[in-house]
Design a protein around this motif. Structure first.
Motif, PDB file in Angstrom:
ATOM      1  N   PHE A  99     -12.750 -49.661 -39.261  1.00  0.00           N
ATOM      2  CA  PHE A  99     -12.694 -50.996 -38.679  1.00  0.00           C
ATOM      3  C   PHE A  99     -13.805 -51.113 -37.650  1.00  0.00           C
ATOM      4  N   CYS A 100     -14.340 -52.302 -37.509  1.00  0.00           N
ATOM      5  CA  CYS A 100     -15.156 -52.664 -36.360  1.00  0.00           C
ATOM      6  C   CYS A 100     -14.603 -54.010 -35.920  1.00  0.00           C
ATOM      7  N   HIS A 101     -14.226 -54.109 -34.681  1.00  0.00           N
ATOM      8  CA  HIS A 101     -13.538 -55.296 -34.191  1.00  0.00           C
ATOM      9  C   HIS A 101     -14.189 -55.735 -32.887  1.00  0.00           C
ATOM     10  N   GLN A 102     -14.622 -56.980 -32.857  1.00  0.00           N
ATOM     11  CA  GLN A 102     -15.079 -57.605 -31.627  1.00  0.00           C
ATOM     12  C   GLN A 102     -14.042 -58.640 -31.282  1.00  0.00           C
ATOM     13  N   PHE A 103     -13.571 -58.608 -30.041  1.00  0.00           N
ATOM     14  CA  PHE A 103     -12.650 -59.656 -29.598  1.00  0.00           C
ATOM     15  C   PHE A 103     -13.021 -60.092 -28.200  1.00  0.00           C
ATOM     16  N   GLU A 104     -12.593 -61.307 -27.867  1.00  0.00           N
ATOM     17  CA  GLU A 104     -12.976 -61.927 -26.608  1.00  0.00           C
ATOM     18  C   GLU A 104     -11.826 -62.776 -26.079  1.00  0.00           C
ATOM     19  N   GLY A 105     -11.745 -62.858 -24.789  1.00  0.00           N
ATOM     20  CA  GLY A 105     -10.719 -63.646 -24.136  1.00  0.00           C
ATOM     21  C   GLY A 105     -10.840 -63.475 -22.631  1.00  0.00           C
ATOM     22  N   MET A 106      -9.864 -63.961 -21.910  1.00  0.00           N
ATOM     23  CA  MET A 106      -9.877 -63.743 -20.471  1.00  0.00           C
ATOM     24  C   MET A 106      -9.723 -62.245 -20.214  1.00  0.00           C
ATOM     25  N   GLU A 107     -10.307 -61.781 -19.150  1.00  0.00           N
ATOM     26  CA  GLU A 107     -10.392 -60.343 -18.900  1.00  0.00           C
ATOM     27  C   GLU A 107      -9.034 -59.641 -18.951  1.00  0.00           C
ATOM     28  N   LYS A 108      -8.047 -60.182 -18.294  1.00  0.00           N
ATOM     29  CA  LYS A 108      -6.734 -59.533 -18.259  1.00  0.00           C
ATOM     30  C   LYS A 108      -6.158 -59.373 -19.669  1.00  0.00           C
ATOM     31  N   GLN A 109      -6.204 -60.439 -20.450  1.00  0.00           N
ATOM     32  CA  GLN A 109      -5.651 -60.393 -21.803  1.00  0.00           C
ATOM     33  C   GLN A 109      -6.468 -59.461 -22.708  1.00  0.00           C
TER      34      GLN A 109
ATOM     35  N   PRO B 262     -20.285 -48.296 -46.548  1.00  0.00           N
ATOM     36  CA  PRO B 262     -19.544 -47.585 -45.495  1.00  0.00           C
ATOM     37  C   PRO B 262     -20.436 -47.070 -44.363  1.00  0.00           C
ATOM     38  N   GLU B 263     -21.730 -46.981 -44.597  1.00  0.00           N
ATOM     39  CA  GLU B 263     -22.623 -46.482 -43.549  1.00  0.00           C
ATOM     40  C   GLU B 263     -22.844 -47.504 -42.436  1.00  0.00           C
ATOM     41  N   VAL B 264     -22.607 -48.769 -42.732  1.00  0.00           N
ATOM     42  CA  VAL B 264     -22.814 -49.815 -41.727  1.00  0.00           C
ATOM     43  C   VAL B 264     -21.932 -49.561 -40.511  1.00  0.00           C
TER      44      VAL B 264
ATOM     45  N   ASN C 213     -13.564 -70.470 -33.297  1.00  0.00           N
ATOM     46  CA  ASN C 213     -12.669 -70.928 -34.353  1.00  0.00           C
ATOM     47  C   ASN C 213     -11.832 -69.833 -34.989  1.00  0.00           C
ATOM     48  N   PHE C 214     -11.977 -68.599 -34.562  1.00  0.00           N
ATOM     49  CA  PHE C 214     -11.257 -67.482 -35.181  1.00  0.00           C
ATOM     50  C   PHE C 214     -10.296 -66.838 -34.197  1.00  0.00           C
ATOM     51  N   ARG C 215      -8.997 -66.968 -34.433  1.00  0.00           N
ATOM     52  CA  ARG C 215      -8.039 -66.174 -33.649  1.00  0.00           C
ATOM     53  C   ARG C 215      -8.206 -64.714 -34.057  1.00  0.00           C
ATOM     54  N   LEU C 216      -8.538 -64.520 -35.314  1.00  0.00           N
ATOM     55  CA  LEU C 216      -8.983 -63.221 -35.806  1.00  0.00           C
ATOM     56  C   LEU C 216      -9.609 -63.458 -37.171  1.00  0.00           C
ATOM     57  N   GLY C 217     -10.921 -63.573 -37.177  1.00  0.00           N
ATOM     58  CA  GLY C 217     -11.629 -63.631 -38.442  1.00  0.00           C
ATOM     59  C   GLY C 217     -11.544 -62.249 -39.074  1.00  0.00           C
ATOM     60  N   TYR C 218     -11.491 -62.203 -40.378  1.00  0.00           N
ATOM     61  CA  TYR C 218     -11.381 -60.923 -41.072  1.00  0.00           C
ATOM     62  C   TYR C 218     -12.306 -60.927 -42.272  1.00  0.00           C
ATOM     63  N   THR C 219     -13.082 -59.875 -42.407  1.00  0.00           N
ATOM     64  CA  THR C 219     -13.982 -59.746 -43.545  1.00  0.00           C
ATOM     65  C   THR C 219     -14.202 -58.272 -43.831  1.00  0.00           C
ATOM     66  N   SER C 220     -14.925 -57.993 -44.889  1.00  0.00           N
ATOM     67  CA  SER C 220     -15.199 -56.604 -45.246  1.00  0.00           C
ATOM     68  C   SER C 220     -16.683 -56.429 -45.535  1.00  0.00           C
TER      69      SER C 220
ATOM     70  N   VAL D 196     -23.861 -58.404 -33.786  1.00  0.00           N
ATOM     71  CA  VAL D 196     -24.364 -59.748 -34.041  1.00  0.00           C
ATOM     72  C   VAL D 196     -25.237 -59.747 -35.303  1.00  0.00           C
ATOM     73  N   ALA D 197     -26.074 -58.728 -35.472  1.00  0.00           N
ATOM     74  CA  ALA D 197     -26.908 -58.626 -36.668  1.00  0.00           C
ATOM     75  C   ALA D 197     -26.049 -58.452 -37.917  1.00  0.00           C
ATOM     76  N   LEU D 198     -24.945 -57.754 -37.787  1.00  0.00           N
ATOM     77  CA  LEU D 198     -24.026 -57.533 -38.900  1.00  0.00           C
ATOM     78  C   LEU D 198     -23.407 -58.832 -39.386  1.00  0.00           C
ATOM     79  N   LEU D 199     -23.252 -59.793 -38.501  1.00  0.00           N
ATOM     80  CA  LEU D 199     -22.627 -61.084 -38.861  1.00  0.00           C
ATOM     81  C   LEU D 199     -23.362 -61.782 -39.996  1.00  0.00           C
ATOM     82  N   SER D 200     -24.661 -61.584 -40.079  1.00  0.00           N
ATOM     83  CA  SER D 200     -25.420 -62.238 -41.153  1.00  0.00           C
ATOM     84  C   SER D 200     -25.144 -61.597 -42.517  1.00  0.00           C
ATOM     85  N   GLN D 201     -24.538 -60.413 -42.527  1.00  0.00           N
ATOM     86  CA  GLN D 201     -24.274 -59.695 -43.771  1.00  0.00           C
ATOM     87  C   GLN D 201     -22.851 -59.890 -44.298  1.00  0.00           C
TER      88      GLN D 201
END
Length: 137
Positions: free
Chosen positions: A56-66, A109-111, A98-105, A128-133
């Protein structure tokens, strides 16, 4: 008499890479994403989860405490192992409004293996570069 300034809630992000725990079926990943979307909506968390069949690679964002609370929850989650935080810190604006949790694959596997080797802004740049793939869902 000194006055205290109001505490400003800070937008925060984290990126981690982890491995699906042994014995966990790949089919459980969709269930994980579905439940996380509901929880993230309640906490104001947005982000993207990428899975390569093992990592998995997961980027998430929100208020610092959460965001920090979620990071601790992820570290303690037995559904994955080898959680490596490659970046965490303040964020100027959301990448995934727009994503509470976007999910893709990704197929290669080397990425995500390469993501494990990065830290800080290098990890952010690679993500960010991976997003284009990927095709976000």
């Amino acid at each position: 008499m000194p006055t205290s300034k109001p505490i400003k809630a800070q937008l925060y992000e984290a990126i981690y890479v982890s491995t699906l725990a042994p014995g966990r079926p790949i089919s459980s990943v969709g269930d994980i994403a579905g439940k996380a979307r509901k929880a993230n909506e309640l906490q104001g968390i947005t982000g993207l989860l990428i899975f390569d069949g093992m990592r998995f690679c997961h980027q998430f964002e929100g208020m610092e405490k959460q965001a920090l609370t979620l990071l601790e929850k992820i570290r303690d989650d037995p559904r994955h192992i080898n959680v490596k935080i490659v970046h965490r810190g303040e964020l100027a604006s959301r990448r995934f409004n727009n994503f509470r949790l976007g999910y893709t694959s990704v197929v290669d596997p080397e990425v995500l293996e390469r993501m494990e080797e990065l830290q800080g802004l290098a990890a952010v740049g690679a993500f960010v570069a991976l997003l284009s793939q990927v095709d976000s869902a």
